[in-house]
Design a protein around this motif. Structure first.
Motif, PDB file in Angstrom:
ATOM      1  N   MET A   1      13.172  -2.865   1.538  1.00 26.28           N
ATOM      2  CA  MET A   1      11.894  -3.477   1.845  1.00 26.28           C
ATOM      3  C   MET A   1      11.293  -2.803   3.071  1.00 26.28           C
ATOM      4  O   MET A   1      11.997  -2.497   4.015  1.00 26.28           O
ATOM      5  CB  MET A   1      12.123  -4.967   2.118  1.00 26.28           C
ATOM      6  N   LEU A   2      10.007  -2.567   3.055  1.00 30.07           N
ATOM      7  CA  LEU A   2       9.326  -2.064   4.237  1.00 30.07           C
ATOM      8  C   LEU A   2       8.886  -3.268   5.058  1.00 30.07           C
ATOM      9  O   LEU A   2       8.146  -4.115   4.572  1.00 30.07           O
ATOM     10  CB  LEU A   2       8.105  -1.241   3.853  1.00 30.07           C
ATOM     11  N   LEU A   3       9.339  -3.308   6.287  1.00 31.63           N
ATOM     12  CA  LEU A   3       9.039  -4.472   7.108  1.00 31.63           C
ATOM     13  C   LEU A   3       7.835  -4.212   7.986  1.00 31.63           C
ATOM     14  O   LEU A   3       7.511  -3.073   8.281  1.00 31.63           O
ATOM     15  CB  LEU A   3      10.253  -4.809   7.967  1.00 31.63           C
ATOM     16  N   PRO A   4       7.173  -5.263   8.429  1.00 41.90           N
ATOM     17  CA  PRO A   4       6.036  -5.086   9.325  1.00 41.90           C
ATOM     18  C   PRO A   4       6.466  -4.381  10.602  1.00 41.90           C
ATOM     19  O   PRO A   4       7.632  -4.458  10.991  1.00 41.90           O
ATOM     20  CB  PRO A   4       5.599  -6.525   9.627  1.00 41.90           C
ATOM     21  N   PRO A   5       5.530  -3.695  11.278  1.00 41.81           N
ATOM     22  CA  PRO A   5       5.871  -2.987  12.505  1.00 41.81           C
ATOM     23  C   PRO A   5       6.548  -3.922  13.498  1.00 41.81           C
ATOM     24  O   PRO A   5       6.201  -5.091  13.583  1.00 41.81           O
ATOM     25  CB  PRO A   5       4.506  -2.544  13.047  1.00 41.81           C
ATOM     26  N   GLY A   6       7.494  -3.372  14.229  1.00 42.84           N
ATOM     27  CA  GLY A   6       8.159  -4.169  15.248  1.00 42.84           C
ATOM     28  C   GLY A   6       9.416  -4.842  14.762  1.00 42.84           C
ATOM     29  O   GLY A   6      10.227  -5.325  15.543  1.00 42.84           O
ATOM     30  N   GLN A   7       9.628  -4.876  13.440  1.00 44.07           N
ATOM     31  CA  GLN A   7      10.855  -5.477  12.936  1.00 44.07           C
ATOM     32  C   GLN A   7      11.829  -4.395  12.558  1.00 44.07           C
ATOM     33  O   GLN A   7      11.446  -3.340  12.084  1.00 44.07           O
ATOM     34  CB  GLN A   7      10.583  -6.349  11.708  1.00 44.07           C
ATOM     35  N   SER A   8      13.106  -4.677  12.743  1.00 41.09           N
ATOM     36  CA  SER A   8      14.128  -3.701  12.405  1.00 41.09           C
ATOM     37  C   SER A   8      14.155  -3.467  10.907  1.00 41.09           C
ATOM     38  O   SER A   8      14.104  -4.403  10.130  1.00 41.09           O
ATOM     39  CB  SER A   8      15.500  -4.207  12.848  1.00 41.09           C
ATOM     40  N   ASN A 220       5.753  -5.937  -5.279  1.00 45.99           N
ATOM     41  CA  ASN A 220       6.950  -5.346  -5.896  1.00 45.99           C
ATOM     42  C   ASN A 220       6.584  -4.805  -7.275  1.00 45.99           C
ATOM     43  O   ASN A 220       5.636  -5.259  -7.892  1.00 45.99           O
ATOM     44  CB  ASN A 220       8.058  -6.410  -6.040  1.00 45.99           C
ATOM     45  N   ASN A 221       7.358  -3.853  -7.700  1.00 41.85           N
ATOM     46  CA  ASN A 221       7.353  -3.318  -9.062  1.00 41.85           C
ATOM     47  C   ASN A 221       6.892  -1.860  -9.100  1.00 41.85           C
ATOM     48  O   ASN A 221       5.716  -1.561  -8.865  1.00 41.85           O
ATOM     49  CB  ASN A 221       6.462  -4.136 -10.017  1.00 41.85           C
ATOM     50  N   ASN A 222       7.864  -1.012  -9.418  1.00 40.98           N
ATOM     51  CA  ASN A 222       7.592   0.413  -9.608  1.00 40.98           C
ATOM     52  C   ASN A 222       6.951   1.082  -8.385  1.00 40.98           C
ATOM     53  O   ASN A 222       6.143   1.978  -8.541  1.00 40.98           O
ATOM     54  CB  ASN A 222       6.676   0.634 -10.820  1.00 40.98           C
ATOM     55  N   TYR A 223       7.290   0.623  -7.209  1.00 39.98           N
ATOM     56  CA  TYR A 223       6.772   1.266  -6.000  1.00 39.98           C
ATOM     57  C   TYR A 223       7.610   2.496  -5.665  1.00 39.98           C
ATOM     58  O   TYR A 223       8.820   2.491  -5.872  1.00 39.98           O
ATOM     59  CB  TYR A 223       6.841   0.321  -4.791  1.00 39.98           C
ATOM     60  N   ASP A 224       6.923   3.524  -5.174  1.00 34.44           N
ATOM     61  CA  ASP A 224       7.622   4.580  -4.454  1.00 34.44           C
ATOM     62  C   ASP A 224       7.039   4.582  -3.043  1.00 34.44           C
ATOM     63  O   ASP A 224       6.158   3.759  -2.728  1.00 34.44           O
ATOM     64  CB  ASP A 224       7.499   5.947  -5.150  1.00 34.44           C
ATOM     65  N   LEU A 225       7.532   5.486  -2.211  1.00 38.44           N
ATOM     66  CA  LEU A 225       7.108   5.439  -0.815  1.00 38.44           C
ATOM     67  C   LEU A 225       5.595   5.604  -0.676  1.00 38.44           C
ATOM     68  O   LEU A 225       4.944   4.862   0.067  1.00 38.44           O
ATOM     69  CB  LEU A 225       7.843   6.524  -0.010  1.00 38.44           C
ATOM     70  N   ASN A 226       5.025   6.574  -1.406  1.00 35.83           N
ATOM     71  CA  ASN A 226       3.588   6.819  -1.284  1.00 35.83           C
ATOM     72  C   ASN A 226       2.766   5.594  -1.647  1.00 35.83           C
ATOM     73  O   ASN A 226       1.825   5.231  -0.944  1.00 35.83           O
ATOM     74  CB  ASN A 226       3.153   7.983  -2.189  1.00 35.83           C
ATOM     75  N   ARG A 231      -0.779   1.354  -0.301  1.00 36.21           N
ATOM     76  CA  ARG A 231      -1.252  -0.032  -0.515  1.00 36.21           C
ATOM     77  C   ARG A 231      -1.194  -0.837   0.776  1.00 36.21           C
ATOM     78  O   ARG A 231      -2.000  -1.717   1.005  1.00 36.21           O
ATOM     79  CB  ARG A 231      -0.453  -0.706  -1.636  1.00 36.21           C
ATOM     80  N   ARG A 232      -0.249  -0.492   1.610  1.00 37.80           N
ATOM     81  CA  ARG A 232      -0.203  -1.177   2.922  1.00 37.80           C
ATOM     82  C   ARG A 232      -1.409  -0.737   3.756  1.00 37.80           C
ATOM     83  O   ARG A 232      -2.071  -1.565   4.397  1.00 37.80           O
ATOM     84  CB  ARG A 232       1.105  -0.821   3.631  1.00 37.80           C
ATOM     85  N   ALA A 233      -1.697   0.557   3.742  1.00 38.15           N
ATOM     86  CA  ALA A 233      -2.824   1.060   4.542  1.00 38.15           C
ATOM     87  C   ALA A 233      -4.142   0.454   4.061  1.00 38.15           C
ATOM     88  O   ALA A 233      -5.048   0.196   4.854  1.00 38.15           O
ATOM     89  CB  ALA A 233      -2.867   2.582   4.463  1.00 38.15           C
ATOM     90  N   GLU A 234      -4.229   0.220   2.764  1.00 35.47           N
ATOM     91  CA  GLU A 234      -5.459  -0.369   2.209  1.00 35.47           C
ATOM     92  C   GLU A 234      -5.541  -1.888   2.435  1.00 35.47           C
ATOM     93  O   GLU A 234      -6.522  -2.531   2.055  1.00 35.47           O
ATOM     94  CB  GLU A 234      -5.522  -0.117   0.696  1.00 35.47           C
ATOM     95  N   GLY A 235      -4.483  -2.446   2.988  1.00 40.46           N
ATOM     96  CA  GLY A 235      -4.470  -3.891   3.257  1.00 40.46           C
ATOM     97  C   GLY A 235      -4.158  -4.722   2.030  1.00 40.46           C
ATOM     98  O   GLY A 235      -4.393  -5.924   2.015  1.00 40.46           O
ATOM     99  N   ASN A 236      -3.599  -4.099   1.002  1.00 33.54           N
ATOM    100  CA  ASN A 236      -3.285  -4.854  -0.214  1.00 33.54           C
ATOM    101  C   ASN A 236      -1.915  -5.509  -0.186  1.00 33.54           C
ATOM    102  O   ASN A 236      -1.631  -6.395  -1.000  1.00 33.54           O
ATOM    103  CB  ASN A 236      -3.371  -3.943  -1.440  1.00 33.54           C
ATOM    104  N   ARG A 254      16.799   4.386   5.120  1.00 37.41           N
ATOM    105  CA  ARG A 254      17.014   5.651   5.834  1.00 37.41           C
ATOM    106  C   ARG A 254      16.491   6.822   5.012  1.00 37.41           C
ATOM    107  O   ARG A 254      15.829   7.717   5.521  1.00 37.41           O
ATOM    108  CB  ARG A 254      18.512   5.813   6.120  1.00 37.41           C
ATOM    109  N   ARG A 255      16.784   6.825   3.723  1.00 39.31           N
ATOM    110  CA  ARG A 255      16.342   7.951   2.883  1.00 39.31           C
ATOM    111  C   ARG A 255      14.818   8.048   2.845  1.00 39.31           C
ATOM    112  O   ARG A 255      14.259   9.147   2.852  1.00 39.31           O
ATOM    113  CB  ARG A 255      16.898   7.804   1.460  1.00 39.31           C
ATOM    114  N   LEU A 256      14.166   6.909   2.774  1.00 37.66           N
ATOM    115  CA  LEU A 256      12.701   6.935   2.757  1.00 37.66           C
ATOM    116  C   LEU A 256      12.173   7.468   4.086  1.00 37.66           C
ATOM    117  O   LEU A 256      11.251   8.274   4.117  1.00 37.66           O
ATOM    118  CB  LEU A 256      12.145   5.532   2.484  1.00 37.66           C
ATOM    119  N   LYS A 257      12.780   7.023   5.166  1.00 31.02           N
ATOM    120  CA  LYS A 257      12.336   7.490   6.491  1.00 31.02           C
ATOM    121  C   LYS A 257      12.522   8.992   6.634  1.00 31.02           C
ATOM    122  O   LYS A 257      11.699   9.691   7.212  1.00 31.02           O
ATOM    123  CB  LYS A 257      13.162   6.798   7.582  1.00 31.02           C
TER     124      LYS A 257
END
Ligand SMILES: Cc1cc2nc3c(=O)[nH]c(=O)nc-3n(C[C@H](O)[C@H](O)[C@H](O)COP(=O)(O)O)c2cc1C
Length: 286
Positions: A1-8, A220-226, A231-236, A254-257
Motif C-alpha cells: 500500500m502507498l501510504l500518505p506522506p509522513g507515514q512509514s 485498488n485493482n490492477n494498479y501499477d506504480l505509475n 491517480r494520487r497526483a490527480e487527487g483521485n 522497497r521494490r517500487l521505491k
C-alpha cells in the motif's frame, strides 16, 4: 500500500478484514451460510488480508435467489461481526475493514440482483443498505470510528459471476452517503472487476461515487506504480492497495521505491496447495 506522506511505508498499520461470504461459500466451510434471499444459519470468518485464504466456491445462482421472509437471523449476524471485530482487537490488529464487497454477504444484500427479500432488509435501496450499515455501526462500537474502514466493489461480478445492481450509482451512492455519518477511517473500492479489469459499465463513474465519501479513499485493482502515482497526483485516491503484487514480492514497497523488477506469482498458486509459490517468495538481497 502507498501510504500518505509522513507515514512509514515499512511498518504500516495492519487492518483485519471482517466478512461473511454469504452465498459465496460451499459445504466445505462446514455450515450453511446466511443469504439475502433465504433464511439459514450463517458463518462469519475473520480474515487477515495479507495471509488470505479465500473460500469462494459459490452456491448456485438459483439457490441464492430463493425468496425468504424470516428476519430473526439478523441480530445473530450483526453479533458475529461484532465478535469478529473484538477478536481482531484481541489479536493485536490496528483496525478492521468491514468487507461489503466481492458479492459476499453484505454485498449480496446491497444488490437488487441478489436480494429478493420482502422484509426491511430487502426491496428499496434504504432497506438493502441496512445490513451493511448495522454491521458497520456494531464494528464502530467496538473499535471507534477512526479504526474502521469499509471495502466496496460496486461493479465486480466476483465472486461467482454475480450480476451487478441495476442502479449502481444510486445504490452505492446512497450507501456512501449513509456511511459518512460514521466518520470512518477510510473507504476502499475495488475499481472494476476484481483482479481482472478496471473497466466499468456505461453510466457508472466510480470517481464520482468516491467523491461522495467525506473521508480518505483507498483505490485498488490492477494498479501499477505509475497508475498509483498518477491517480494520487490527480487527487483521485489518497492511497492505493496492492493485492497480487504482494504475493511474489513480499518487499513490494522497497521494490517500487527502488524501481526493482517485480516477480509475478502464477495464478495456480493463489488458492491452496500449500506455501510453495504463495508465501515462499524471497525478498531482494541487500
Ligand atoms: C489469492 C487472493 C485472495 C484474495 N482474497 C480476497 C478476500 O478474501 N477478500 C477480498 O475482498 N479480496 C480478496 N482478493 C482480492 C484482492 O484483495 C484485490 O482486490 C485484487 O487482487 C485486485 O487487486 P490487485 O490487482 O492489486 O491484485 C484476493 C486476491 C487474491 C489474488
Amino acid at each position: 500500500m502507498l501510504l500518505p506522506p509522513g507515514q512509514s511505508s515499512n511498518a504500516g498499520p495492519a487492518a483485519s478484514n471482517v466478512r461473511s461470504p454469504g452465498s459465496c461459500t460451499g459445504s466445505e466451510a462446514g455450515a450453511t451460510p446466511a443469504r439475502p434471499a433465504c433464511a439459514a444459519s450463517w458463518i462469519v470468518d475473520l480474515f487477515v488480508h495479507t495471509v488470505c485464504l479465500l473460500v469462494a466456491s459459490k452456491a448456485s445462482d438459483k439457490e441464492s435467489l430463493i425468496s425468504a421472509s424470516a428476519g430473526a437471523i439478523f441480530p445473530g449476524i450483526i453479533q458475529q461481526y461484532r465478535h469478529a471485530a473484538e477478536c481482531a482487537q484481541r489479536a493485536g490488529f490496528d483496525g478492521v475493514e468491514v468487507h461489503s464487497a466481492n458479492s459476499y454477504l453484505l454485498d449480496q444484500f446491497l444488490r437488487d440482483s441478489t436480494n429478493q427479500r420482502g422484509d426491511k432488509y430487502g426491496g428499496n435501496i434504504e432497506n438493502r443498505s441496512r445490513l451493511t450499515l448495522e454491521v458497520t455501526a456494531a464494528v464502530v462500537e467496538v473499535w471507534g470510528h477512526n479504526r474502521v474502514g469499509i471495502r466496496l466493489s460496486p461493479v465486480t461480478p466476483d465472486a461467482g459471476n454475480t450480476p451487478l445492481d441495476s442502479q449502481v450509482m444510486q445504490t452505492y451512492g446512497h450507501l456512501i452517503e449513509q456511511l459518512n455519518r460514521f466518520h470512518l477511517a477510510y473507504m476502499h473500492f475495488i475499481e472494476g472487476a476484481t483482479a481482472t479489469s478496471r473497466s466499468v459499465p456505461d453510466g457508472v463513474d466510480l470517481d464520482a461515487l468516491r467523491a461522495r465519501f467525506k473521508g480518505a479513499y483507498i483505490g485498488n485493482n490492477n494498479y501499477d506504480l505509475n497508475l498509483a502515482v498518477n491517480r494520487r497526483a490527480e487527487g483521485n485516491v489518497d492511497a492505493v492497495a496492492f493485492g497480487r503484487p504482494f504475493i511474489a514480492n513480499p518487499d513490494l514497497v522497497r521494490r517500487l521505491k527502488e524501481g526493482a523488477e517485480l516477480a509475478v506469482a502464477p495464478r495456480e498458486t493463489y488458492y491452496g496447495n500449500g506455501a510453495k509459490g504463495y508465501t515462499d517468495w524471497p525478498v531482494l538481497a541487500g
